[in-house]
Motif scaffolding. Structure first.
Motif, PDB file in Angstrom:
ATOM      1  N   GLU A  88       0.860  -1.188   0.000  1.00 17.45           N
ATOM      2  CA  GLU A  88       0.000   0.000   0.000  1.00 17.45           C
ATOM      3  C   GLU A  88       0.894   1.235   0.000  1.00 17.45           C
ATOM      4  O   GLU A  88       1.733   1.408   0.897  1.00 17.45           O
ATOM      5  N   TYR A  89       0.712   2.099  -0.993  1.00 19.71           N
ATOM      6  CA  TYR A  89       1.609   3.235  -1.211  1.00 19.71           C
ATOM      7  C   TYR A  89       0.946   4.547  -0.826  1.00 19.71           C
ATOM      8  O   TYR A  89      -0.181   4.841  -1.235  1.00 19.71           O
ATOM      9  N   ASP A  90       1.673   5.352  -0.030  1.00 19.15           N
ATOM     10  CA  ASP A  90       1.239   6.687   0.363  1.00 19.15           C
ATOM     11  C   ASP A  90       2.032   7.681  -0.483  1.00 19.15           C
ATOM     12  O   ASP A  90       3.207   7.929  -0.228  1.00 19.15           O
ATOM     13  N   ARG A 128       3.679  10.941   1.277  1.00 23.99           N
ATOM     14  CA  ARG A 128       4.917  10.717   2.039  1.00 23.99           C
ATOM     15  C   ARG A 128       5.951   9.902   1.259  1.00 23.99           C
ATOM     16  O   ARG A 128       7.055   9.692   1.744  1.00 23.99           O
ATOM     17  N   GLN A 129       5.581   9.464   0.066  1.00 25.27           N
ATOM     18  CA  GLN A 129       6.431   8.565  -0.721  1.00 25.27           C
ATOM     19  C   GLN A 129       6.853   7.372   0.157  1.00 25.27           C
ATOM     20  O   GLN A 129       8.014   6.997   0.215  1.00 25.27           O
ATOM     21  N   GLU A 130       5.863   6.806   0.804  1.00 21.84           N
ATOM     22  CA  GLU A 130       6.076   5.725   1.767  1.00 21.84           C
ATOM     23  C   GLU A 130       5.230   4.521   1.370  1.00 21.84           C
ATOM     24  O   GLU A 130       4.084   4.668   0.957  1.00 21.84           O
ATOM     25  N   GLU A 168       4.117 -10.378   8.535  1.00 23.76           N
ATOM     26  CA  GLU A 168       5.136  -9.337   8.532  1.00 23.76           C
ATOM     27  C   GLU A 168       4.581  -8.029   7.998  1.00 23.76           C
ATOM     28  O   GLU A 168       3.784  -8.027   7.049  1.00 23.76           O
ATOM     29  N   SER A 169       5.025  -6.925   8.574  1.00 22.46           N
ATOM     30  CA  SER A 169       4.709  -5.601   8.052  1.00 22.46           C
ATOM     31  C   SER A 169       6.004  -4.800   7.988  1.00 22.46           C
ATOM     32  O   SER A 169       6.684  -4.653   9.007  1.00 22.46           O
ATOM     33  N   HIS A 170       6.339  -4.321   6.806  1.00 23.22           N
ATOM     34  CA  HIS A 170       7.575  -3.560   6.627  1.00 23.22           C
ATOM     35  C   HIS A 170       7.258  -2.249   5.917  1.00 23.22           C
ATOM     36  O   HIS A 170       6.583  -2.248   4.880  1.00 23.22           O
ATOM     37  N   VAL A 171       7.729  -1.160   6.480  1.00 23.90           N
ATOM     38  CA  VAL A 171       7.459   0.174   5.944  1.00 23.90           C
ATOM     39  C   VAL A 171       8.760   0.786   5.459  1.00 23.90           C
ATOM     40  O   VAL A 171       9.784   0.742   6.152  1.00 23.90           O
ATOM     41  N   GLN A 172       8.717   1.357   4.253  1.00 16.53           N
ATOM     42  CA  GLN A 172       9.871   2.035   3.683  1.00 16.53           C
ATOM     43  C   GLN A 172       9.457   3.393   3.124  1.00 16.53           C
ATOM     44  O   GLN A 172       8.312   3.574   2.713  1.00 16.53           O
TER      45      GLN A 172
END
Length: 254
Positions: free
Chosen positions: A174-176, A179-181, A203-207
């Protein structure tokens, strides 16, 4: 990042197609290009040591530094299996935003988009400031990061699936855009060989992606006198197609 605890059990299996040989080749080429013959090298965000151990085999004195105890434990196991090394490895459990070693080092590498896992600008600032402090004058930082277009591609192409019998996953992103996140949600099923039962790992990974101009500004503020950008494992300037950016930052000589 604490999610890597259970994930470490299947991490290497899921990452076995990653271009580790290209990271190693880029590193050696860059050191040669900048006239650096490092003895001491920190692998910042080393994971299970898939780059740390090969470099130690080549004779470098490596420090593998990671926030995950589970990843470091796997690294130690892999080191034991690798047998005698021409160099050496120290495994260090630290936060890359505030890491510290007893003596300044000649080089730092930080690959596999570790920087993108720092999702606030203050964290990136802290990591770059601390890295500059831990490098010798003239030392070199090599790191990579995903360009925002890679996140856009993830969002467009998801979901991703894998089924290899003993391990499988479903991966949503899922892209924000503001925030380019991007947040990656993975559900992994791994078979336990002892019981032949499957374990579910969620798992949940945020970049987060950052403007290269801002990263360069932060590098220069930290004390890096030379900052050069490359694209996709080549010592060539990035193009409009580049998805993985590489930066080589050389600390001022004095």
């Amino acid at each position: 990042m604490e999610a890597y605890g259970r994930f470490a059990l299947v991490y290497d299996r899921l990452m076995e197609d990653m271009p580790y040989a290209e990271w190693l080749a880029f590193t050696e080429q860059a050191w040669k290009h900048y006239g650096l013959k490092p003895r001491s090298v920190v692998d910042l965000g080393c994971g299970t040591g898939s780059l740390t151990i090969p470099l130690a085999k080549q004779g470098y004195s490596m420090i593998g530094l990671d926030l995950s105890d589970a990843m470091l434990a796997m690294g130690r196991e892999k080191e034991n299996e690798a047998g005698r090394l021409a160099g050496s490895i120290q495994w260090v459990h630290q936060d890359m935003r505030a890491w510290e070693v007893p003596e300044p080092v000649d080089a730092v590498i930080s690959y596999c988009d570790c920087l993108n896992y720092l999702t606030e600008k203050e964290d990136v600032h802290a990591m770059l400031q601390q890295t500059a402090k831990q490098l010798r004058p003239g030392g070199l930082l090599l790191m990579d990061m995903h360009h925002v277009r890679q996140f856009e591609a993830y969002a467009e192409e998801q979901p991703f699936t894998l089924d290899e019998g003993d391990v499988a996953y479903i991966w949503y992103s899922e892209y924000d855009e503001d925030r380019q996140e991007i947040e990656h949600q993975l559900t992994i099923f791994a078979r336990d060989e002892a019981t032949n039962q499957y374990e579910r790992i969620d798992e949940s990974h945020v970049q987060r992606a950052y403007d290269p101009d801002w990263i360069e500004q932060e590098l220069r503020l930290a004390g890096f006198a030379q900052v050069d950008w490359y694209g996709d494992f080549q010592l060539e300037e990035p193009t409009q197609e580049t998805r993985r950016l590489f930066v080589a930052a050389k600390k001022a000589e004095n």
